[in-house]
Design an enzyme around this catalytic site. Structure first.
Site, PDB file in Angstrom:
ATOM      1  N   LYS A  15     -13.329 -47.730  14.510  1.00 31.38           N
ATOM      2  CA  LYS A  15     -13.211 -46.234  14.198  1.00 31.38           C
ATOM      3  C   LYS A  15     -13.452 -45.957  12.869  1.00 31.38           C
ATOM      4  O   LYS A  15     -13.190 -46.875  12.045  1.00 31.38           O
ATOM      5  CB  LYS A  15     -11.756 -45.819  14.457  1.00 31.38           C
ATOM      6  N   ASP A  55     -10.334 -53.151  21.000  1.00 29.26           N
ATOM      7  CA  ASP A  55     -10.455 -51.991  20.119  1.00 29.26           C
ATOM      8  C   ASP A  55      -9.642 -52.062  18.905  1.00 29.26           C
ATOM      9  O   ASP A  55      -8.590 -52.508  18.713  1.00 29.26           O
ATOM     10  CB  ASP A  55      -9.544 -50.770  21.001  1.00 29.26           C
ATOM     11  N   TYR A  76      -6.900 -49.957  10.760  1.00 28.44           N
ATOM     12  CA  TYR A  76      -5.896 -50.971  11.375  1.00 28.44           C
ATOM     13  C   TYR A  76      -5.646 -52.117  10.273  1.00 28.44           C
ATOM     14  O   TYR A  76      -4.931 -53.014  10.394  1.00 28.44           O
ATOM     15  CB  TYR A  76      -6.183 -51.440  12.619  1.00 28.44           C
TER      16      TYR A  76
HETATM   17  N1  NDP Z   1      -7.527 -43.614  18.597  1.00 31.54           N
HETATM   18  C1  NDP Z   1      -6.341 -43.339  18.018  1.00 31.54           C
HETATM   19  O1  NDP Z   1      -6.102 -42.523  17.101  1.00 31.54           O
HETATM   20  C2  NDP Z   1      -5.349 -44.523  18.370  1.00 31.54           C
HETATM   21  C3  NDP Z   1      -5.760 -45.619  18.889  1.00 31.54           C
HETATM   22  N2  NDP Z   1      -4.845 -46.412  19.526  1.00 31.54           N
HETATM   23  C4  NDP Z   1      -5.263 -47.775  20.148  1.00 31.54           C
HETATM   24  O2  NDP Z   1      -4.743 -47.888  21.419  1.00 31.54           O
HETATM   25  C5  NDP Z   1      -4.051 -49.048  21.519  1.00 31.54           C
HETATM   26  C6  NDP Z   1      -2.679 -48.903  22.251  1.00 31.54           C
HETATM   27  O3  NDP Z   1      -1.825 -48.016  21.742  1.00 31.54           O
HETATM   28  P1  NDP Z   1      -0.600 -48.389  21.144  1.00 31.54           P
HETATM   29  O4  NDP Z   1      -0.083 -47.357  20.329  1.00 31.54           O
HETATM   30  O5  NDP Z   1      -0.640 -49.674  20.315  1.00 31.54           O
HETATM   31  O6  NDP Z   1       0.525 -48.433  22.454  1.00 31.54           O
HETATM   32  P2  NDP Z   1       0.707 -49.123  23.603  1.00 31.54           P
HETATM   33  O7  NDP Z   1       0.968 -48.100  24.740  1.00 31.54           O
HETATM   34  O8  NDP Z   1      -0.261 -49.960  23.920  1.00 31.54           O
HETATM   35  O9  NDP Z   1       2.038 -49.969  23.392  1.00 31.54           O
HETATM   36  C7  NDP Z   1       2.177 -50.806  22.638  1.00 31.54           C
HETATM   37  C8  NDP Z   1       3.600 -51.346  22.505  1.00 31.54           C
HETATM   38  O10 NDP Z   1       4.218 -51.643  23.677  1.00 31.54           O
HETATM   39  C9  NDP Z   1       4.586 -53.044  23.563  1.00 31.54           C
HETATM   40  N3  NDP Z   1       4.260 -53.758  24.836  1.00 31.54           N
HETATM   41  C10 NDP Z   1       2.964 -54.236  25.149  1.00 31.54           C
HETATM   42  N4  NDP Z   1       3.093 -54.474  26.430  1.00 31.54           N
HETATM   43  C11 NDP Z   1       4.170 -54.621  26.960  1.00 31.54           C
HETATM   44  C12 NDP Z   1       4.906 -54.868  28.143  1.00 31.54           C
HETATM   45  N5  NDP Z   1       4.184 -55.391  29.069  1.00 31.54           N
HETATM   46  N6  NDP Z   1       6.207 -54.786  28.383  1.00 31.54           N
HETATM   47  C13 NDP Z   1       7.010 -54.089  27.156  1.00 31.54           C
HETATM   48  N7  NDP Z   1       6.394 -53.742  25.929  1.00 31.54           N
HETATM   49  C14 NDP Z   1       4.933 -53.994  25.701  1.00 31.54           C
HETATM   50  C15 NDP Z   1       3.954 -53.567  22.342  1.00 31.54           C
HETATM   51  O11 NDP Z   1       4.786 -54.654  21.850  1.00 31.54           O
HETATM   52  P3  NDP Z   1       4.331 -55.991  21.485  1.00 31.54           P
HETATM   53  O12 NDP Z   1       3.042 -56.183  20.552  1.00 31.54           O
HETATM   54  O13 NDP Z   1       5.317 -56.656  20.608  1.00 31.54           O
HETATM   55  O14 NDP Z   1       4.125 -56.752  22.817  1.00 31.54           O
HETATM   56  C16 NDP Z   1       3.973 -52.293  21.450  1.00 31.54           C
HETATM   57  O15 NDP Z   1       5.226 -52.178  20.757  1.00 31.54           O
HETATM   58  C17 NDP Z   1      -3.743 -49.414  20.066  1.00 31.54           C
HETATM   59  O16 NDP Z   1      -3.373 -50.757  19.574  1.00 31.54           O
HETATM   60  C18 NDP Z   1      -4.948 -48.852  19.383  1.00 31.54           C
HETATM   61  O17 NDP Z   1      -6.060 -49.952  19.520  1.00 31.54           O
HETATM   62  C19 NDP Z   1      -3.573 -46.178  19.490  1.00 31.54           C
HETATM   63  C20 NDP Z   1      -2.937 -45.059  18.846  1.00 31.54           C
HETATM   64  C21 NDP Z   1      -3.874 -44.121  18.279  1.00 31.54           C
HETATM   65  O1  DGU Z   2      -5.127 -45.391  15.749  1.00 32.90           O
HETATM   66  C1  DGU Z   2      -3.894 -45.330  15.247  1.00 32.90           C
HETATM   67  C2  DGU Z   2      -3.547 -44.110  14.868  1.00 32.90           C
HETATM   68  O2  DGU Z   2      -4.481 -43.006  14.891  1.00 32.90           O
HETATM   69  C3  DGU Z   2      -3.085 -44.090  13.469  1.00 32.90           C
HETATM   70  O3  DGU Z   2      -3.976 -44.816  12.671  1.00 32.90           O
HETATM   71  C4  DGU Z   2      -2.420 -42.812  12.898  1.00 32.90           C
HETATM   72  O4  DGU Z   2      -1.688 -42.108  13.629  1.00 32.90           O
HETATM   73  C5  DGU Z   2      -1.993 -42.954  11.450  1.00 32.90           C
HETATM   74  O5  DGU Z   2      -0.841 -43.639  11.579  1.00 32.90           O
HETATM   75  C6  DGU Z   2      -1.790 -41.693  10.833  1.00 32.90           C
HETATM   76  O6  DGU Z   2      -0.540 -41.302  10.619  1.00 32.90           O
HETATM   77  O7  DGU Z   2      -2.739 -40.878  10.855  1.00 32.90           O
END
Ligand code: NDP
Ligand code: DGU
Length: 309
Positions: free
Chosen positions: A80, A46, A51
């Site tokens: 996206k 994704d 990003y």
């Molecule tokens: N459509 C939208 O608006 C959005 C889409 N997304 C998508 O969803 C994905 C996931 O969401 P995201 O907000 O990144 O958050 P997650 O819930 O996937 O959490 C990610 C965080 O958790 C840490 N982490 C990952 N695995 C572990 C583990 N096993 N133990 C402890 N800590 C862990 C990572 O750090 P580290 O990398 O250092 O391991 C990072 O800080 C995004 O990356 C994106 O692709 C996210 C937000 C909004």
């Molecule tokens: O996918 C990740 C999130 O949607 C991120 O792109 C947004 O939350 C952005 O940081 C914002 O402030 O609108």
């Protein structure tokens, strides 16, 4: 094995239950994360224009496919469209930028990233703001207007784009969109985890044939969910980490997108188990006392449902 599980989309295609998230996975780190993931069996990545890593994500996918003897059809890639491309005349341009940056023959799924349009006047990158600091939102460009433009793009580019969907859509926003939509979105990607399970939205989407994907399935950066007492107890009982229990709860109800740039976490996040009905029930209760949304950008217009149910 969790990595083999897929969900069916309303296009007839399948989407793998586990995908690697890449938000805040910068160039220089995201490549190793993707290569580790694909070698470990992940088949879903994704990303997003927003990003700022599509070039690196695409390159790492191409290389990982070659290194693992896989073909393009073996992997599902979501990107996206950022809201500065939501004016109808901007939709094709936004798609083309992601298409060129990824350079992976075709895109499996593109989502409208938020149900809000941003002014393109200051350029396509980031979050344009008005003089008072608020987001430069264009309320005249409704989700239905952008969706109609995306439908057209999809109809005439099926070799380059296999499915279209949305992200951060609540039930009221869908109700409005579905009045005019000719194509029902294949996917709604939203924040889902034990503190924000959104079962009503999940049920609504299922009733309309819309697959739901969970973003921030661990509670995103600095998640308080990882320290939850109930989750920790269940984790100890199974000799798993809290993250693995949270994701084991998640992958059986929707597809999930755990993000990590750490090799061991990328692997561990796909090593999931079947929880008992009693454990699932315990986790299902958590939002009643710990309800929390972690991703709350201030759009200045209503976007989120008020409750976590
Ligand atoms: N459509 C939208 O608006 C959005 C889409 N997304 C998508 O969803 C994905 C996931 O969401 P995201 O907000 O990144 O958050 P997650 O819930 O996937 O959490 C990610 C965080 O958790 C840490 N982490 C990952 N695995 C572990 C583990 N096993 N133990 C402890 N800590 C862990 C990572 O750090 P580290 O990398 O250092 O391991 C990072 O800080 C995004 O990356 C994106 O692709 C996210 C937000 C909004
Ligand atoms: O996918 C990740 C999130 O949607 C991120 O792109 C947004 O939350 C952005 O940081 C914002 O402030 O609108």
């Amino acid at each position: 094995m969790a990595l083999n599980k897929v969900y069916k989309l309303n296009t007839g295609a399948t989407i793998p239950a586990i995908g690697l998230g890449t938000w805040q996975a910068p160039a220089g780190e995201v490549e190793t994360a993707i290569k580790t993931a694909i070698a470990a069996g992940y088949r879903h990545i994704d990303t997003a224009f927003g990003y700022n890593n599509e070039v690196e994500v695409g390159k790492a996918i191409r290389e990982a496919l070659a290194e693992n003897g896989l073909e393009r059809k073996d992997i599902f890639v979501t990107t996206k469209l950022w809201p500065t491309f939501f004016r109808p005349e901007k939709v094709a341009e936004g798609f083309q930028i992601s298409y060129d940056r990824l350079d992976i023959e075709y895109i499996d799924l593109i989502l409208l990233h938020w149900p809000v349009a941003l002014s393109p006047e200051q350029g396509p990158v980031g979050i344009p703001r008005k003089a008072d600091g608020t987001r430069d939102v264009e309320t005249s460009v409704t989700p239905s207007i952008t969706w109609a433009a995306l439908e057209k793009l999809y109809e005439s580019n099926k070799d380059k784009l296999k499915a279209i969907g949305v992200s951060n859509y609540s039930i009221p926003i869908f109700e409005d969109l579905l009045k005019t939509a000719k194509i029902v979105p294949a996917v709604n990607q939203v924040e889902l985890h034990p503190y924000n399970p959104q079962q009503k939205l999940l049920d609504y989407c299922e009733s309309k044939g819309i697959h739901v994907t969970a973003y921030s399935p661990l509670g995103s950066t600095n998640s308080t969910l990882l320290g939850d007492e109930t989750i920790s107890k269940i984790a100890s009982a199974h000799d798993k980490t809290p993250a693995q229990i949270i994701l084991s709860w998640g992958w059986s109800r929707s597809s999930i997108l755990p993000k990590s740039v750490k090799i061991e976490r990328v692997k561990a996040n796909a090593d999931l188990i079947e929880l008992s009905a009693q454990e699932i029930q315990q986790i299902n209760e958590l939002h009643k006392t710990h309800g929390k949304r972690f991703i709350t950008p201030d759009w200045g217009v209503p976007v989120f449902d008020e409750d976590f149910e």
